[in-house]
Scaffold this motif. Structure first.
Motif: not given
Length: 83
Positions: A23, A32-36, A20, A42
Motif C-alpha cells: 500500500q 507499506s506492507a505486512w505479512i504473517f 501481502a 523473524l
C-alpha cells in the motif's frame, strides 16, 4: 489438472495473489506492507540485523489490476544484483 489449447498444456488452477498487499503511504514517498511470518524466520532476520555485515532486502512484487502484491521477500548478506 491441465487443459490443452492448440497443442499446448495450460494449468487449470488460479495461483495465489501473494504474501501481502503493498500500500502506498499517502503524502509520503514510501510503501507499506505486512505479512504473517513464523517466529523462527523473524528470529533469524533479527540475528542478521545485529551482525556487522552489509545486508540486502529483496522484495519481489507483482501488479495485479490496481493492486501490488509481495511475491517473495528475502534478507541476505550477498548482493542480489550480482546473482
Amino acid at each position: 489438472m491441465f487443459k490443452a489449447y492448440r497443442g499446448v498444456q495450460y494449468p487449470l488452477y488460479v495461483a495465489p495473489r501473494g504474501l501481502a498487499l503493498l500500500q502506498r503511504l499517502r503524502g509520503q514517498p514510501g510503501w507499506s506492507a505486512w505479512i504473517f511470518a513464523a517466529p523462527r524466520l523473524l528470529s533469524d532476520m533479527l540475528t542478521l540485523l545485529s551482525s556487522p555485515r552489509q545486508l540486502y532486502l529483496s522484495v519481489h512484487e507483482k501488479k495485479t489490476g490496481r493492486e501490488r502484491w509481495v511475491q517473495s521477500l528475502s534478507l541476505q548478506t550477498s548482493d542480489p544484483a550480482n546473482e
